[in-house]
Design a protein around this motif. Structure first.
Motif, mmCIF file in Angstrom:
data_model
loop_
_atom_site.group_PDB
_atom_site.id
_atom_site.type_symbol
_atom_site.label_atom_id
_atom_site.label_comp_id
_atom_site.label_asym_id
_atom_site.label_seq_id
_atom_site.Cartn_x
_atom_site.Cartn_y
_atom_site.Cartn_z
ATOM 1 N N GLN A 181 41.366 17.975 66.762
ATOM 2 C CA GLN A 181 42.427 18.054 65.769
ATOM 3 C C GLN A 181 42.206 17.038 64.654
ATOM 4 N N GLU A 182 41.805 15.808 65.066
ATOM 5 C CA GLU A 182 41.529 14.781 64.067
ATOM 6 C C GLU A 182 40.374 15.198 63.157
ATOM 7 N N LEU A 183 39.340 15.812 63.776
ATOM 8 C CA LEU A 183 38.202 16.275 62.996
ATOM 9 C C LEU A 183 38.629 17.357 62.011
ATOM 10 N N LYS A 184 39.433 18.315 62.497
ATOM 11 C CA LYS A 184 39.922 19.373 61.624
ATOM 12 C C LYS A 184 40.778 18.799 60.501
ATOM 13 N N GLN A 185 41.643 17.844 60.894
ATOM 14 C CA GLN A 185 42.521 17.255 59.895
ATOM 15 C C GLN A 185 41.718 16.456 58.871
ATOM 16 N N THR A 186 40.738 15.700 59.376
ATOM 17 C CA THR A 186 39.894 14.928 58.463
ATOM 18 C C THR A 186 39.141 15.846 57.515
ATOM 19 N N GLN A 187 38.614 16.948 58.093
ATOM 20 C CA GLN A 187 37.902 17.917 57.258
ATOM 21 C C GLN A 187 38.834 18.499 56.209
ATOM 22 N N ALA A 188 40.046 18.860 56.642
ATOM 23 C CA ALA A 188 41.002 19.431 55.695
ATOM 24 C C ALA A 188 41.393 18.405 54.642
ATOM 25 N N GLN A 189 41.556 17.145 55.083
ATOM 26 C CA GLN A 189 41.909 16.097 54.127
ATOM 27 C C GLN A 189 40.786 15.863 53.124
ATOM 28 N N LEU A 190 39.554 15.898 53.640
ATOM 29 C CA LEU A 190 38.422 15.735 52.729
ATOM 30 C C LEU A 190 38.388 16.862 51.706
ATOM 31 N N LEU A 191 38.625 18.092 52.208
ATOM 32 C CA LEU A 191 38.666 19.230 51.292
ATOM 33 C C LEU A 191 39.802 19.084 50.289
ATOM 34 N N GLN A 192 40.978 18.663 50.831
ATOM 35 C CA GLN A 192 42.131 18.482 49.952
ATOM 36 C C GLN A 192 41.881 17.364 48.953
ATOM 37 N N THR A 193 41.276 16.266 49.429
ATOM 38 C CA THR A 193 40.967 15.145 48.535
ATOM 39 C C THR A 193 39.973 15.561 47.467
ATOM 40 N N GLU A 194 38.945 16.303 47.924
ATOM 41 C CA GLU A 194 37.956 16.785 46.966
ATOM 42 C C GLU A 194 38.591 17.749 45.966
ATOM 43 N N LYS A 195 39.481 18.577 46.518
ATOM 44 C CA LYS A 195 40.177 19.537 45.657
ATOM 45 C C LYS A 195 41.036 18.805 44.628
ATOM 46 N N MET A 196 41.800 17.795 45.117
ATOM 47 C CA MET A 196 42.637 17.027 44.198
ATOM 48 C C MET A 196 41.783 16.237 43.210
ATOM 49 N N SER A 197 40.660 15.717 43.704
ATOM 50 C CA SER A 197 39.766 14.970 42.817
ATOM 51 C C SER A 197 39.199 15.881 41.738
ATOM 52 N N SER A 198 38.762 17.089 42.177
ATOM 53 C CA SER A 198 38.219 18.051 41.205
ATOM 54 C C SER A 198 39.299 18.474 40.217
ATOM 55 N N LEU A 199 40.522 18.699 40.776
ATOM 56 C CA LEU A 199 41.633 19.075 39.919
ATOM 57 C C LEU A 199 41.952 17.953 38.936
ATOM 58 N N GLY A 200 41.923 16.731 39.427
ATOM 59 C CA GLY A 200 42.191 15.588 38.564
ATOM 60 C C GLY A 200 41.154 15.468 37.466
ATOM 61 N N GLN A 201 39.890 15.664 37.877
ATOM 62 C CA GLN A 201 38.829 15.600 36.869
ATOM 63 C C GLN A 201 38.983 16.724 35.840
ATOM 64 N N LEU A 202 39.336 17.914 36.359
ATOM 65 C CA LEU A 202 39.541 19.044 35.449
ATOM 66 C C LEU A 202 40.699 18.767 34.499
ATOM 67 N N VAL A 203 41.814 18.297 35.077
ATOM 68 C CA VAL A 203 42.982 17.992 34.253
ATOM 69 C C VAL A 203 42.643 16.919 33.232
ATOM 70 N N ALA A 204 41.954 15.860 33.697
ATOM 71 C CA ALA A 204 41.581 14.775 32.784
ATOM 72 C C ALA A 204 40.637 15.283 31.695
ATOM 73 N N GLY A 205 39.682 16.161 32.081
ATOM 74 C CA GLY A 205 38.744 16.702 31.095
ATOM 75 C C GLY A 205 39.445 17.560 30.069
ATOM 76 N N VAL A 206 40.348 18.449 30.573
ATOM 77 C CA VAL A 206 41.107 19.304 29.661
ATOM 78 C C VAL A 206 41.982 18.461 28.748
#
Length: 582
Positions: free
Chosen positions: A282-307
């Motif tokens: 469960q921790e592995l799944k959660q960590t994986q999901a958090q990493l994906l979510q963090t990456e997603k938020m990071s990408s979104l942040g970069q996109l928002v900042a770029g736009v």
């Protein structure tokens, strides 16, 4: 010696018949007395007790005199003596036979009682698999048949050097000096594997008599049963035999209980390992999901900042040119007015053009047009600033943050979901801001939490709006469908903590759902609309990352409130424990 009834034996029919035949055959007068001198039987012609008997012989029972035989005859005296001895021998034989029969009967009865007793005990101890209960039963049953003031069941435990005491009664003598293998009487008995009786124990521990028997399973000693008595008694081989039978029965039951205990421990260990593996998964799944979510938020942040950056450049260019453009336009209009004053009668061609372009309207509307353009540029600049504040790419570390700014930026980004449209009257936002200090936090992550909570509140309100199909219906049924509202309140609880409350008047959350609200991957939304990570990650950001708290208060039909508590100065939480639903 086995007790017998001397008179009863003499009156047996077969014995009386023999005696009558002898008296008749030899013409005797016979009298028999017991050991105390009381007459038990008289046969012959003269049965008077006062007759003088010339011959007397003892009757033996188990080598002890139990009676006497007196005979008198008219024949030879020597012959009478022989006859008397023969009758005494015959009666002694009968007495000894009766004693042997009674001893055998008593022995068989004892054997039967022992078998019945041990069968009962065996049934009791073999039905229990609880080691403590089993050994206590063994020691209690043992003391019922063997006299003892103290006793214990000892176990040889490889993990413990002294013998392990499983059950006991009486004042324990082993507390001060626990028995060890090969040491002392008990240690030597267990090591030797042979039962012992010690009726004269020289000890300063007050033991006068001791009996101990090792418990064996397949010739391996697993423990011992020990009994002692004070004041002194004499233990017999019969006691040793009984205790040995007890020990053999107990050893089998104890081994079975130990195996059961080991199997339970193994099962428990396997269960714990399975739970740990499940938790790790469960921790592995959660960590994986958090990493994906963090990456997603990071990408979104970069996109928002770029736009935001790309929009900001032309907007800044336009905004920077609008001011001189306004000045230029104003100068041209002033010049036009001077021309009108100096040349009030323009040429026909010029007058036709003035009429064509509606010069009066143009001169009045141009400043307004430029002013509205300035307002639009200012609005776009605010939106760009909100996007930049929300992404917070320039604040990845702890920084002093105005929480109201983060709330306003989030609301601005969500504005399109708050406006009225053809199917709803929109969502009303009521802000009740108190004066807050700057809060030390990870601004981008806190904004992510605010976005999650406000988005969930909007989702809940949209679900509660759905029964009212149109804006017209909502207006007509204002009481049944009150205007959807989100309240945002902030306050400084004390000098060390600030509170943010986000409340809606939606349908509320059931109690059983509230219990799992912050669990990873738990969601009540349909597939494709929710991942079950928003609130879980929000909880970790506030609680684990910032040392604050995130709580939910809700009642079905009365809406939901989320309460965020953040320390003014960042503190490291005492322990980081991921919330995992196992």
């Amino acid at each position: 010696m086995t007790a017998i009834n001397f008179k009863k034996i003499l009156t047996k029919r077969e014995v009386l018949n023999v005696l009558h035949n002898l008296v008749s055959a030899f013409n005797l007068e016979l009298s028999i007395q017991d050991a105390s001198g009381e007459f038990c039987l008289q046969l012959g012609n003269n049965q008077s007790r006062s007759l003088e008997m010339t011959e007397l012989e003892p009757i033996y029972g188990n080598e002890a005199i139990v009676g006497w035989v007196h005979c008198r005859s008219q024949d030879d005296k020597l012959m009478t003596k022989t006859q008397t001895a023969a009758i005494a021998h015959l009666l002694s034989h009968c007495i000894n036979q009766e004693i042997d029969k009674k001893s055998l009967a008593n022995e068989l009865l004892e054997k039967y009682e022992e078998i019945d007793l041990f069968q009962d005990i065996s049934t009791q101890i073999t039905t229990s698999l609880d080691l403590q209960e089993l050994t206590q039963l063994v020691i209690e049953e043992t003391r019922k048949v063997i006299a003892a003031t103290r006793g214990a069941v000892l176990l040889v435990d490889a993990a413990i050097e002294p013998l392990r005491v499983l059950a006991a009664f009486g004042q324990p003598w082993y507390e001060a000096t626990p028995p060890r293998l090969g040491e002392g009487i008990l240690g030597q008995i267990v090591t030797s594997g042979q039962g012992e009786i010690v009726n004269e124990v020289i000890s300063d521990q007050g033991i006068s008599a001791l009996i101990a028997v090792p418990m064996k399973v397949k010739e391996q000693v697993i423990g011992a049963i020990v009994l002692s008595h004070d004041p002194a008694i004499t233990y017999t081989t019969h006691d040793l035999k009984l205790l040995t039978i007890f020990a053999s029965q107990a050893a089998i039951a104890i081994e079975k209980a130990l195996l059961y205990e080991q199997s339970c421990m193994a099962a428990l260990s396997a269960q714990i390992q399975a739970q740990q593996l499940q938790q790790a998964l469960q921790e592995l799944k959660q960590t994986q999901a958090q990493l994906l979510q963090t990456e997603k938020m990071s990408s979104l942040g970069q996109l928002v900042a770029g736009v935001a950056h790309e929009i900001n450049n032309p907007i800044n260019f336009i905004g920077g040119n609008l001011t001189p453009a306004c000045e230029y336009a104003q100068d041209l209009l002033n010049l036009l007015r001077l021309y009108q004053q100096c040349y009030p009668q323009p040429l026909t061609i010029i007058q036709e053009q003035i009429t064509a372009i509606d010069l009066d309207f143009l001169t009045a509307d141009l400043p307004k047009l430029l002013s509205s353009m300035q307002l639009g540029v200012d609005r776009i600049q605010k939106i760009v600033l909100s996007l930049k504040n929300f992404s917070r790419l320039d604040q990845a570390e702890l920084s002093q943050v105005d929480l109201h700014e983060g709330l306003d930026s989030t609301l601005l980004i969500l504005q399109h979901r708050l406006k009225a449209n053809g199917r709803s009257a929109g969502i009303q936002i009521i802000k009740e801001y108190s004066e807050l200090p700057l809060v030390e936090c990870y601004a981008g992550q806190v904004n992510q939490v605010l976005m999650n909570l406000l988005s969930n509140a909007i989702d809940a309100l949209e679900e509660s709006i759905s029964p009212c199909a149109s804006l017209q219906m909502q207006r007509e049924t204002a009481e049944s469908c009150p205007l959807p509202t989100i309240w945002i309140q902030t306050e400084q609880q004390d000098s060390a903590q600030v509170i943010i409350r986000i409340r809606d008047n939606g349908s509320g959350i059931p109690a059983e759902v509230q219990e799992k609200l912050f669990d990873a991957f738990f969601t009540t939304k349909p597939i494709g609309k929710g991942t079950g990570l928003g609130l879980s990650i929000s909880h970790q950001i506030i609680v684990d990352k910032h040392g604050g708290s995130l709580k939910c208060h809700s009642q079905v039909g009365e809406g939901t409130e989320f309460v965020i508590a953040l320390p003014v100065r960042a503190i490291a939480p005492a322990s980081v424990t991921p919330r995992i639903s196992v």
